[in-house]
Structures are given as structure tokens and as C-alpha cells.
Design a protein around this motif. Structure first.
Motif: not given
Ligand SMILES: Nc1ncnc2c1ncn2[C@@H]1O[C@H](COP(=O)(O)OP(=O)(O)OP(=O)(O)O)[C@@H](O)[C@H]1O
Ligand SMILES: [Mg+2]
Length: 414
Positions: A12-20, A35-39, A61-65
Motif C-alpha cells: 500500500x504505497x503513496x502512489x500505487x497499490x500493488x498486489x502480488x 499481479x495487480x497495480x492500481x493508482x 489492485x486485488x481484483x486485477x491480481x
């Protein structure tokens, strides 16, 4: 495939959320399967400032991953950072009462447990990392198990965070119907993804320049011995352009990505950076060298702050393996050259590579923390109740206790 164990990391970042999501087969083969990356919306300087927006980003991001996985999702390992993180030295000793006996794993675990510092009610203990042991008069021992002695001492490095800040990250994840299994300090995670064993042994400074924070972790003799967080990241680089040229943030971000360089002298004095606005109007035009001058000033200041933090950690020289930079903002062209003007010794920019199934566009410094959180979760399994539920239960119990006290006080039944 069905017997493979699934692991999940949420950065859970400041610019993106990345789920692996990765699966580990029974013969320990690891493959990234989602993998899922969302702003990211709703986070500033590593802190959640808008919970609803953050939950939506995590859900995206979770939906994508997970869209083509028809299995139940595991609990997630989640990263934590922010200037609320503090570290503390702690130590503890244990008398090995039965004379000159050998020290067992049980005693080692007990002395580590004893070294857990007490934290205030609004704080949470995130990690306790044993640094070294003494057995009687023998100091600097890596692993005391099997040695004989009467007294065992451990020196530990404890990482403590603000409970409310950590809770908000947990809630952001729980809002996507995912339980949090464990949490890891982000630079500790990044280290899993990009540092070699040799670097950690020799001594190295890991600098993760993200969107909202720069996380610094120093390793020596194989373990992390110091951490600090600076409230400066890529956001501040872009924001300087917003202020200097009076342009909207997204235009400044585009201009930085298109024409940014840490060394203004390296770019053509006649060159312009052009960014189209959303409407049909004229594009924004900025002289590239000027733009790079602004970025270079911010970069120089950040490098000075990094040096200061290293000195504050008690190091009067850079450790032998030097500095390893990672994080999205370390992608700025010319970064390494500029860093070389401030910091002596070896340095490199690192990205996570060599992981089966990891898409090429994720093999970038931007995703070191995400990959590291995944590896941390796999290498440090915790069989514990869901982190969030556990915390919520505790506060629920406290709440009931308080209600009972209140009802006694005002004379009503609870
Ligand atoms: N080529 C590039 N040049 C300059 N900056 C870049 C480049 N690519 C990415 N960045 C910057 O990297 C930052 C994002 O980095 P990263 O994805 O590591 O942050 P984050 O994990 O979302 O944030 P944090 O870890 O601080 O909460 C953004 O500010 C972005 O502008
Ligand atoms: Mg990050």
C-alpha cells in the motif's frame, strides 16, 4: 496445483497499490500467478489520510491480481512505513541455571522474547531483530545454540510503530475482504528482494525512494541494525515543479517522467519539454535544463539528508558494500551520477529480478518493496490469527470493560 500454497502481498504505497499472488509448490518452486497495480488514492507520506479511497484502491489492485484464480485467497502480508516508525535498542539476559550446560534453541527463543520492549498503549511492536549474543564473557556471537555457558545475553533492534497508523493500513486491506496475516517494515521487505547475502554481511545502506517517503535501512553482519524514514519522495520532486512553474500536478509529473534528469548539464540547453493538457489548449512548455535544475536541487538535498541519517546511525564512513538505491524515484536518469558526487564508495540501483512469473514491467525498482513483501511473507511464515481481527477483539474487550465501569458509575446495568 491444488496442493500448492498461495501467498499474497499487498504494497500500500503513496502512489500505487500493488498486489502480488504467488504459489509455492511442494518442492518449493515459487511462481507469481497474479499481479495487480492500481493508482493509490488516499495516502500521504506513508499514512492513510482517506480510508474509503484507500480501500477502493486496494480493491482495484486485488481484483486485477485475482481475476483468473478460482481459489480462496490467503491472508495478506502487508508493508508498513512512515515517519511514525521508530527503532530502539533493547537487550536482555538469561541465567542458564544448570551450571555449565549448553544453550538450547528454547533458551535462545526465551531470551529474544524477554528482549521485546514494552510499548505504550498507542504503539505497536512490529519487529524485534536480534543483533548478537554474548555467552558469559564471549561477545559478538551470531548463534549461541550449542555453546556452553552460564549467562546468555541478546542485543536486539526493535521496530515500533504507531498503532493507529498501522490499524489504518489494516483497515484499508480489510475493506477489500482480505485478512492481514502479518506486517513487515517496508525497507526490511525491499532488502529481501534486492540485497545479496554478501552485501548484508559486509555492511550496506539500502535507500528506498518511494512516492511519499525515503526509507533507509542499514545492514551489518547479515542483519538490519538501523532504520529511518525521511518524509521526502517522488511527490516532493514533482511538487517543486508545480511551485516553480505554476503548473498542475499531473502535468508536472508527466514533465518529470518525460524529461527529468538529475544532472542539468547533461541535457541540451535548447531542448524543451512539452506536455499536453487535458483540454485542446496549447501544450505546457518548459525548458528542459531549467526543469532538471529544479529536480537536481531536490535530489541534492535528499542525498544530503540520507548522508545525515547514515551519520546519525553512528557510521562515520560508508559501509564496504556501499549504498543500494531502489524505489520508483530512483528511476530518475542521472541519479547514480549525482549520488556519486555526494556519497563515496560503491553504489547501484536495484530492481527485483529472477522471479518466475513476474511480468517484465514489474522488474523495476518501483516494485522492489512489493516483491520483497511477498518474499518476506513466504520466508517468515506466521501461523497467527488474522492481525486485524486480533486487534479489533482487543479493543472490543477494552470497550466492554469501559462500558461496564461506566454503567456501574451511573448506576445502570450493562
Ligand atoms: N523515471 C522516473 N523518473 C523520476 N521519478 C520517477 C520515475 N519513475 C517513477 N518515478 C517516481 O517514483 C515515485 C513512485 O515510487 P514508488 O512506486 O516506489 O512509490 P510508492 O511505493 O507508491 O510510495 P511510498 O513507498 O513512498 O509510500 C513517484 O513519485 C514517481 O514520480
Ligand atoms: Mg513503496
Amino acid at each position: 496445483m491444488m496442493n500448492d500454497k498461495l501467498y499474497m502481498a499487498i504494497d500500500v504505497g503513496t502512489t500505487k497499490v500493488c498486489t502480488l499472488i504467488a504459489r509455492v509448490s511442494s518442492n518449493a518452486e515459487l511462481e507469481v500467478v497474479g499481479t495487480g497495480v492500481a493508482p493509490s488514492r488516499g495516502m500521504k507520506k506513508g499514512l492513510v489520510v482517506d480510508l474509503g479511497a484507500m480501500q477502493e484502491s486496494v480493491r482495484d489492485s486485488l481484483k486485477m491480481a485475482s481475476w483468473d484464480l478460482d481459489r480462496e485467497l490467503p491472508k495478506a502480508c502487508v508493508g508498513v512505513t512512515g515517519t511514525h516508525i521508530i527503532s530502539e535498542h533493547s537487550s536482555s539476559s538469561l541465567n542458564n541455571g544448570h551450571g555449565d550446560q549448553t544453550i538450547s534453541l528454547k533458551e535462545k527463543e526465551q531470551v529474544i522474547r524477554q528482549s521485546h520492549p514494552k510499548v505504550a498503549h498507542d504503539q505497536e511492536l512490529l519487529h524485534v531483530i536480534p543483533q548478537s549474543y554474548h555467552v558469559d564473557d564471549l561477545q559478538g556471537i551470531r548463534n549461541p545454540v550449542g555453546l556452553s555457558g552460564k549467562k546468555l545475553v541478546v542485543e536486539s533492534h526493535a521496530i515500533i510503530g504507531e498503532a493507529a497508523s498501522m490499524d489504518n493500513v489494516v483497515r484499508a486491506v480489510e475493506g477489500a475482504d482480505i485478512s492481514v496475516g502479518s506486517m513487515v517494515l517496508e525497507p526490511l521487505a525491499s532488502a529481501e528482494a534486492v540485497l545479496t547475502g554478501d552485501e548484508k554481511e559486509m555492511g550496506v545502506v539500502l535507500v528506498d525512494i518511494g512516492g511519499g517517503t525515503t526509507d533507509i535501512a542499514i545492514f551489518s553482519d547479515g542483519v538490519m541494525c538501523n532504520t529511518s524514514v525521511l518524509p521526502v519522495g517522488g511527490f516532493q520532486f514533482t511538487n517543486d515543479l508545480v511551485i516553480a512553474y505554476g503548473i498542475p500536478y499531473h502535468i508536472a509529473e508527466d514533465a518529470k517522467l518525460q524529461g527529468g534528469h538529475a544532472l542539468p548539464d547533461e541535457v541540451d540547453a535548447e531542448e524543451w519539454v512539452e506536455v499536453e493538457g487535458y483540454d485542446e489548449g496549447m501544450p505546457y512548455r518548459i525548458r528542459r535544463r531549467e526543469l532538471c535544475g529544479t529536480l537536481s536541487d531536490r535530489a541534492s538535498e535528499l542525498l544530503r539528508l540520507i548522508l545525515l541519517k547514515v551519520r546519525e546511525a553512528g557510521l562515520d564512513a560508508m559501509p564496504p558494500a556501499g549504498v543500494v538505491f531502489t524505489g520508483g524515484a530512483s528511476n530518475l536518469p542521472g541519479w547514480l551520477e549525482l549520488a556519486g558526487e555526494f556519497i563515496p564508495g560503491p553504489m547501484r540501483i536495484a530492481a527485483p529480478t529472477g522471479l518466475l512469473g513476474l511480468p517484465e514491467d514489474l522488474q523495476s525498482p518501483t516494485y522492489s518493496t512489493s516483491v520483497g513483501i511477498l518474499l518476506w511473507g513466504i520466508r517468515h511464515p506466521v501461523e497467527q490469527e488474522s492481525y486485524g481481527r486480533q486487534r479489533r477483539n482487543e479493543s472490543f474487550k477494552k470497550g466492554r470493560h469501559w462500558l461496564r465501569w461506566l454503567s456501574k458509575f451511573i448506576g445502570t446495568k450493562d
